[in-house]
Write a protein that holds these residues in place. Structure first.
Motif, PDB file in Angstrom:
ATOM      1  N   ALA A 271     -22.639   6.116 -18.923  1.00  0.00           N
ATOM      2  CA  ALA A 271     -23.669   6.772 -17.562  1.00  0.00           C
ATOM      3  C   ALA A 271     -23.566   6.062 -16.549  1.00  0.00           C
ATOM      4  O   ALA A 271     -23.155   5.593 -15.838  1.00  0.00           O
ATOM      5  N   GLY A 274     -20.977   4.041 -15.168  1.00  0.00           N
ATOM      6  CA  GLY A 274     -20.250   5.037 -13.982  1.00  0.00           C
ATOM      7  C   GLY A 274     -20.533   5.581 -13.240  1.00  0.00           C
ATOM      8  O   GLY A 274     -19.797   5.410 -12.282  1.00  0.00           O
ATOM      9  N   ASN A 275     -21.863   5.632 -12.667  1.00  0.00           N
ATOM     10  CA  ASN A 275     -22.625   5.404 -11.164  1.00  0.00           C
ATOM     11  C   ASN A 275     -24.332   5.934 -11.900  1.00  0.00           C
ATOM     12  O   ASN A 275     -24.955   6.663 -12.590  1.00  0.00           O
ATOM     13  N   PRO A 276     -25.036   4.414 -11.581  1.00  0.00           N
ATOM     14  CA  PRO A 276     -26.023   4.891 -11.782  1.00  0.00           C
ATOM     15  C   PRO A 276     -26.843   5.350 -11.394  1.00  0.00           C
ATOM     16  O   PRO A 276     -28.064   5.448 -11.973  1.00  0.00           O
ATOM     17  N   GLU A 277     -26.933   5.552 -10.050  1.00  0.00           N
ATOM     18  CA  GLU A 277     -27.650   6.532  -9.425  1.00  0.00           C
ATOM     19  C   GLU A 277     -27.510   7.912  -9.843  1.00  0.00           C
ATOM     20  O   GLU A 277     -29.263   8.411 -10.404  1.00  0.00           O
ATOM     21  N   ALA A 278     -26.732   8.789 -10.210  1.00  0.00           N
ATOM     22  CA  ALA A 278     -26.517   9.924 -11.317  1.00  0.00           C
ATOM     23  C   ALA A 278     -27.285   9.579 -12.346  1.00  0.00           C
ATOM     24  O   ALA A 278     -27.625  10.592 -12.685  1.00  0.00           O
ATOM     25  N   ALA A 279     -26.923   8.159 -13.386  1.00  0.00           N
ATOM     26  CA  ALA A 279     -27.324   8.148 -14.684  1.00  0.00           C
ATOM     27  C   ALA A 279     -29.264   7.895 -14.213  1.00  0.00           C
ATOM     28  O   ALA A 279     -29.848   8.548 -15.046  1.00  0.00           O
ATOM     29  N   GLU A 280     -29.842   7.407 -13.396  1.00  0.00           N
ATOM     30  CA  GLU A 280     -30.792   7.959 -13.554  1.00  0.00           C
ATOM     31  C   GLU A 280     -31.859   8.716 -13.023  1.00  0.00           C
ATOM     32  O   GLU A 280     -32.627   9.501 -13.408  1.00  0.00           O
ATOM     33  N   LEU A 281     -30.949   9.399 -12.146  1.00  0.00           N
ATOM     34  CA  LEU A 281     -31.685  11.049 -12.145  1.00  0.00           C
ATOM     35  C   LEU A 281     -31.559  12.143 -12.833  1.00  0.00           C
ATOM     36  O   LEU A 281     -31.841  12.870 -13.533  1.00  0.00           O
ATOM     37  N   SER A 282     -30.785  11.716 -14.349  1.00  0.00           N
ATOM     38  CA  SER A 282     -30.099  12.580 -14.961  1.00  0.00           C
ATOM     39  C   SER A 282     -31.588  12.094 -15.654  1.00  0.00           C
ATOM     40  O   SER A 282     -30.877  12.313 -17.647  1.00  0.00           O
TER      41      SER A 282
ATOM     42  N   LEU B 307     -36.818  14.862  -3.983  1.00  0.00           N
ATOM     43  CA  LEU B 307     -37.173  13.804  -4.946  1.00  0.00           C
ATOM     44  C   LEU B 307     -38.571  13.112  -5.293  1.00  0.00           C
ATOM     45  O   LEU B 307     -38.305  12.356  -6.087  1.00  0.00           O
ATOM     46  N   PRO B 313     -37.222   8.678  -7.847  1.00  0.00           N
ATOM     47  CA  PRO B 313     -36.566   7.456  -8.291  1.00  0.00           C
ATOM     48  C   PRO B 313     -35.927   6.126  -6.984  1.00  0.00           C
ATOM     49  O   PRO B 313     -35.773   5.018  -7.554  1.00  0.00           O
ATOM     50  N   TYR B 344     -33.149  18.592 -10.849  1.00  0.00           N
ATOM     51  CA  TYR B 344     -32.608  18.602  -9.404  1.00  0.00           C
ATOM     52  C   TYR B 344     -31.422  18.722  -9.652  1.00  0.00           C
ATOM     53  O   TYR B 344     -30.486  17.984  -9.283  1.00  0.00           O
ATOM     54  N   LYS B 350     -21.159  13.749  -5.727  1.00  0.00           N
ATOM     55  CA  LYS B 350     -20.271  12.473  -6.031  1.00  0.00           C
ATOM     56  C   LYS B 350     -21.235  11.715  -6.184  1.00  0.00           C
ATOM     57  O   LYS B 350     -20.540  10.520  -6.900  1.00  0.00           O
ATOM     58  N   GLY B 351     -22.456  11.505  -4.968  1.00  0.00           N
ATOM     59  CA  GLY B 351     -22.986   9.920  -4.682  1.00  0.00           C
ATOM     60  C   GLY B 351     -23.873  10.437  -5.749  1.00  0.00           C
ATOM     61  O   GLY B 351     -23.531   8.920  -6.774  1.00  0.00           O
ATOM     62  N   ASN B 352     -25.087  10.847  -5.779  1.00  0.00           N
ATOM     63  CA  ASN B 352     -26.125  10.740  -7.290  1.00  0.00           C
ATOM     64  C   ASN B 352     -25.554  11.906  -8.478  1.00  0.00           C
ATOM     65  O   ASN B 352     -26.433  12.168  -8.934  1.00  0.00           O
ATOM     66  N   GLY B 353     -25.181  13.202  -8.053  1.00  0.00           N
ATOM     67  CA  GLY B 353     -24.920  13.710  -9.245  1.00  0.00           C
ATOM     68  C   GLY B 353     -23.542  14.053 -10.270  1.00  0.00           C
ATOM     69  O   GLY B 353     -24.280  14.237 -11.267  1.00  0.00           O
ATOM     70  N   LEU B 354     -23.025  13.360 -10.189  1.00  0.00           N
ATOM     71  CA  LEU B 354     -21.886  13.371 -11.207  1.00  0.00           C
ATOM     72  C   LEU B 354     -21.763  12.000 -11.817  1.00  0.00           C
ATOM     73  O   LEU B 354     -21.842  11.401 -10.392  1.00  0.00           O
ATOM     74  N   ILE B 355     -20.664  11.884 -12.795  1.00  0.00           N
ATOM     75  CA  ILE B 355     -20.030  10.641 -12.949  1.00  0.00           C
ATOM     76  C   ILE B 355     -18.679  11.087 -12.916  1.00  0.00           C
ATOM     77  O   ILE B 355     -18.237  11.791 -14.033  1.00  0.00           O
TER      78      ILE B 355
END
Ligand SMILES: Nc1ncnc2c1ncn2[C@@H]1O[C@H](COP(=O)(O)OP(=O)(O)OP(=O)(O)O)[C@@H](O)[C@H]1O
Ligand SMILES: [Mg+2]
Lengths: 394, 505
Positions: A271, A274-282, B307, B313, B344, B350-355
């Protein structure tokens, strides 16, 4: 007649769709054929193959760690010199201070892990690019290696047990002249396990109506892979059997394969890649994962250092030189993506075997060392270009 | 009027899905043509074929432009023919400035060097045309999604353009910006530019379209023309979803709101990078079983507020008190926020929601792997079951939960993102622009889900730029203005004017 035609068209479609995964096997086969031809069959002799696998060992464990580092979008350039340094420390502890070998091994594994943590700390918490912090590490540990071997030069390691790690073979259960029985048994067990797990995954996928390959394709795959495993174990069995290096390599891959595929930590690593920002928010701490992956890299560098020192039965000033490049190349040949988030440790092992086969084969046919470097560099480029091209298509 | 474009018998297959099935599509010269349809109907795919993203040979059928059959082998080919496309997913380079982005790929040159002065001068002109007040030297990453969208449009305009394709251009814009954009399209029309616009906002489709083509499940359902007076909401919706939807906002039974679930006192946030306060002294509360809307213009600080609550974050300097169910909590990371019961759903999936490179099931379970694992080992079967449950209950359109998220249509990606956060079983769910890019049918589904959730006692914070949505779905509304909470209104009695006044003064 029609059936046969269908069979082959299905096979070719499958090969085309999965060209990325099968590509490295094909590459390996081609390399082996070429060197066998030019060495008059010497390349596939039991002795050479056995040696080849032992040489792969210390690169393979690095490649496994490097795979994870590249998955989380970093790189570790220091691994070669860390391995060399750790090997030297082990030799000095044994030879100059007479520390028992068991304690030495635990101590240097710990040392490697600490070095990895240090690099991870710089990357995750100080915000240094991994390229820079590990480049610095490369210099630092090269210096450290020179420092500790300065007085003595090459340190010969007299310890039997230590040297057996990379030169010894597993004992046999019964004595039969000419073949190593336990090796054959393990090979068969491996095949059995492989077939069992393939059928199990298939059954599971069918249960959820996921796509599976047709039965005839599955059988083709099973026959193909099984015969390769059996062939290799047979060749090894007619020599000395499976070496401890191969055991260590398989155990390492097994553990890492399990961690990356089945555990929460593994999922977190992919994760973050694949997308560090999304991982952090998860709720995943990208910093912690970075630290962990570098620590594991340091640990495996130490394993590599032990394997190499043991193989040479000594610690030398040049130990570990260019290991990092072979490890990185192995990972790329094995299909990790430079963009992060994609890669398998099993692929990297095949990549390591490809790189080791290249070196070993070129040595065997007496190719000049200067040409060898050029070839290895070109192979790396081809591997990555192949990877990028086939990936974009999908 | 002659036809500028005809797409004939277009069929496009992806592994496991037929995205387009013998679609025909006719566009007249100089008109504004809207393309509508449910999520996954194939709109974006059709436009990608038109703009050369999918090459000749990767689909069946013909593209006929001004009477000639085209063979596009890439975007460049279609650009050369005067086709410009603005994709659903923004394609700007964050680290480059506005003008560099605008002229990327068609730089203005003097000799063999780039003429930056001329570039900047021209870019200013096009930025004015799209009513975007930013310095051309500003880096794109410092602009919000809405402004980035306008930069994209300015970029398309800066090329010599005959046919402009916009894939959900107003999805990320607030009303004022949307109105400007629609005006802009009309203006371009008077200059002879033909536009094709994909949109889920039927109101604007009706206000602007000369012709509307409806796609459903990869097929052309009908083409409605303004001249013949065929364009109205009922007809469009009926053709889109195959049934009639009467209520836009489903009603929920009126209930006495419960105890306070979340209370925020004097929240301040300072952004070190920008060097200024982004949240100023915000206090508000959300009760159990309540939907609290947060309205405001783009840049009012709504996302920043979310946020700052959700574990901060981005490392703002935050002060103030947060109480959950009466207890003071310290939310130092998204992890601790999740554990405290917050979830949240981001505005930028695409940017920070999903992989995107991972599949649906991996995305859905990511924020709550604990639920499907024992001793840190993931139970693969349970994971599939969980994903399948959400696929059904939220109606994610996909052949299998093993599909990579990047292969889903925009709306279905949004549903995956929502599923992911519902699976964390939160007490307080923050939805940031939850229906952006979602079709009317799916919107209705999401509103229904919201109602079910609050009925079960969940609290929801709904951030939305669409006033009707905030007003239709919330119990109470806080209006934000430049980082402050400018006022609080009861949704039942509030008027749009009242809210806009609070948001703009
Ligand atoms: N690269 C791809 N691989 C596999 N399937 C795809 C791919 N791209 C699109 N699809 C599938 O094709 C169908 C049409 O997708 P498309 O993006 O055109 O929908 P859309 O009408 O634009 O929807 P939305 O309103 O949600 O943006 C969907 O079922 C989608 O899952
Ligand atoms: Mg779309």
């Amino acid at each position: 007649m029609n059936k046969i035609k269908n069979y082959f068209s299905e096979l070719s479609v499958l090969l085309k769709l999965n060209v990325r995964e099968y590509g490295m096997f094909i590459a390996l086969a081609v390399i082996m054929l070429i060197f066998s031809y030019y060495s008059g069959g010497l390349f596939v002799s039991p002795r050479n193959l056995s040696n080849l696998l032992n040489q792969t060992g210390y690169i393979a464990v690095l490649a496994v760690g490097m795979t994870l580092v590249i998955i989380i979008r970093h790189i570790d350039l220091s691994v070669g010199y860390v391995a060399g340094f750790v090997g030297a420390v082990a030799a000095i502890m044994m030879v100059q201070y007479g520390v028992p070998v068991g304690i030495v091994i635990v101590a240097v594994l710990l040392l490697g892990t600490l070095i990895g943590l240090w690099h991870g700390f710089l990357v995750a918490f100080m915000g240094l690019p991994a390229f820079v912090s590990t480049l610095a590490g490369m210099l630092i540990f090269r210096g450290a290696l020179l420092q500790v071997t300065q007085g003595t030069g090459t340190i010969i390691i007299p310890n039997e047990f230590f040297n057996a790690i990379s030169n010894g073979y597993i004992p046999d259960i019964v004595k039969v002249p000419g073949v190593h029985v336990l090796t054959l048994v393990l090979g068969l067990a491996g095949v059995g396990f492989f077939i069992y797990s393939e059928f199990k995954t298939r059954k599971n996928k069918l249960k959820y109506n996921f796509k599976v390959i047709s039965m005839s394709m599955l059988l083709t795959k099973l026959v193909f892979v099984s015969s390769i495993i059996l062939l290799i174990t047979y060749i090894l069995a007619t020599y000395n059997g499976i070496s401890w290096t191969v055991v260590i390599m398989l155990v390492t891959v097994g553990i890492y394969q399990f961690i990356t595929n089945k555990t929460v930590i593994g999922r977190h690593i992919y994760a973050v890649g694949g997308n560090p920002e999304a991982a952090e928010l998860s709720g995943i701490s990208v910093k912690k994962i970075t630290l962990l992956v570098f620590a594991s890299m340091g640990f495996l560098s130490a394993v590599s250092g032990i394997l190499f020192a043991s193989r040479l039965r000594s610690a030398t000033v040049t130990a570990g030189v260019l290991f990092e490049l072979d490890a990185i190349a192995a990972a790329y040949v094995g299909g990790v993506s430079a963009k992060g988030g994609i890669g398998k440790v099993t692929g990297s092992i095949i990549g390591a075997i490809v790189m080791a086969s290249l070196s070993s084969g070129m040595n065997l046919i007496g190719m000049d060392i200067s040409i060898q470097y050029i070839v290895r560099g070109l192979v790396l480029i081809v591997a990555v270009v192949f990877d990028v091209r086939t990936r974009n298509k999908k | 009027m002659s036809n500028i474009l005809e797409m004939r018998n277009i069929t496009k297959d992806f592994p496991g899905v037929r995205a387009l099935d013998d679609v025909s599509f006719l566009v007249k010269e100089g008109e504004i043509h809207c393309l509508v349809g449910e999520n996954g109907a194939g709109k974006s795919t059709l436009m990608k074929i038109l703009s050369g993203v999918y090459r000749k040979g990767e689909y069946q059928g013909d593209i006929v432009l001004s009477g000639e059959v085209m063979n596009f082998h890439g975007i460049r080919d279609s650009e050369r023919m005067g086709i410009g496309i603005i994709h659903q997913e923004l394609a700007l380079i964050p680290e480059l400035s506005v003008y560099e982005n605008m002229y990327l790929g068609h730089e203005i040159k003097r000799g063999s060097f780039i003429d930056w002065n001329e570039t900047i001068t021209q870019s200013v002109e096009f930025l004015r045309k799209v009513n975007l007040a930013v310095e051309p030297e500003e880096k794109v990453k410092n602009l919000g999604v809405g402004k980035q969208q306008l930069v994209e449009i300015a970029k398309a305009l800066s090329k010599d353009l005959k046919l402009l394709i916009l894939d959900e251009p107003t999805a990320a814009l607030n009303e004022e910006e949307s109105d400007n954009l629609l005006k802009l399209l009309t203006e371009l029309k008077s200059h002879g530019v033909t536009s094709i616009m994909i949109s889920h906002k039927l109101k604007e489709v009706i206000s602007i379209a000369d012709t509307v083509t409806v796609l459903r499940d990869g097929k052309t359902i009908c083409s409605l023309s303004k001249e013949k007076n065929e364009i109205n909401t009922q007809v469009i919706i009926k053709n889109m979803v195959g049934r009639e939807i009467s209520d836009v906002f489903p009603k929920r039974p009126i209930k006495e709101a419960g105890s306070v679930a979340l209370e925020v006192k004097n929240l301040n946030a300072f952004n070190r990078e920008l060097g200024r306060d982004i949240i100023k002294d915000a206090s508000f509360r959300v009760k159990k079983g309540e939907v609290v809307g947060i309205a405001g213009l783009m840049g009012a600080g709504r996302t920043e507020l979310a946020l700052s609550l959700f574990g901060n974050p981005l490392q703002y300097v935050v002060s103030g008190e947060i109480l959950i169910e009466g207890k003071k909590v310290s939310l130092s990371s998204p992890k601790s926020a999740i554990e405290a019961g917050l979830a949240y759903v981001t505005e930028d999936r695409k940017g920070n929601g999903l992989i995107l490179i991972q599949d649906i099931k991996q995305n859905i379970t990511l924020a709550n792997l604990r639920e499907i694992s024992k001793n840190s080992i993931i139970d693969a079967n349970q994971e599939i079951n969980v994903a399948n449950e959400y696929k059904q209950s939220i109606n994610i359109k996909t052949p299998s939960v093993e599909q990579k998220v990047q292969n889903l249509s925009g709306g279905n990606q949004q549903k995956v993102s929502l599923s992911k956060w519902l699976f964390t079983l939160p007490k307080i769910l923050i939805l940031d622009e939850p229906t952006r890019g979602i079709d009317v049918g799916a919107k209705f589904e999401i509103y229904t889900i919201i109602n079910t959730l609050v009925d079960e006692g969940l609290s929801i914070i709904l951030i939305s730029s669409e006033l009707p949505e905030v007003m239709g779905m919330s119990d109470r509304i806080y209006v934000m203005n430049q980082g402050r909470i400018a006022g609080e209104v009861e949704a039942k009695t509030a008027t749009a004017e009242q809210i806009m006044e609070l948001a703009t003064d």
